[in-house]
Design a protein around this motif. Structure first.
Motif: not given
Length: 117
Positions: A59-75
């Motif tokens: 994550y960029a430092d500017s969003v760390k702790g406020r943002s989460t990236i995740f993937r749903d392989s089924a979708k």
């Protein structure tokens, strides 16, 4: 060749949350490293978050702790959950996917996020 379609942007008040989605088609989704960039008016495009084919995130430092990236392989979809949004998060957000062998980068069309203070 992968195609990417983003959604989920919009207008939100400061302190609110948004979840951006990036739906991929035309490729073996789980093999792609993917992520999100953003570009605010008059500023350079910057990396917000990325997820590797193995699920490692950064994550960029500017969003760390406020943002989460995740993937749903089924979708075949990658998400960017953004919380505690600030006015400085206002930008066009672009999803990308890297071809697992060639490294060719494909971009989505972008989705606008506007945070009102």
């Amino acid at each position: 060749q992968v195609q990417l379609v983003e959604s989920g942007g919009g207008l939100v008040q400061a302190g609110g949350s948004l979840r951006l989605s990036c739906a991929a088609s035309g490729s073996t989704f789980s093999n792609n490293a993917m992520g999100w960039y953003r570009q605010a008016p008059g500023k350079q495009r910057e990396l917000v978050a990325a997820i590797s084919s193995g699920g490692r995130t950064n994550y960029a430092d500017s969003v760390k702790g406020r943002s989460t990236i995740f993937r749903d392989s089924a979708k075949s979809t990658v998400y960017l959950q953004m919380n505690s949004l600030k006015a400085e998060d206002t930008a066009a957000y672009y999803c990308y996917a890297d071809h697992p062998s060639s490294g060719w980068r494909t971009w989505g069309q972008g989705t606008q996020v506007t945070v009102s203070s």
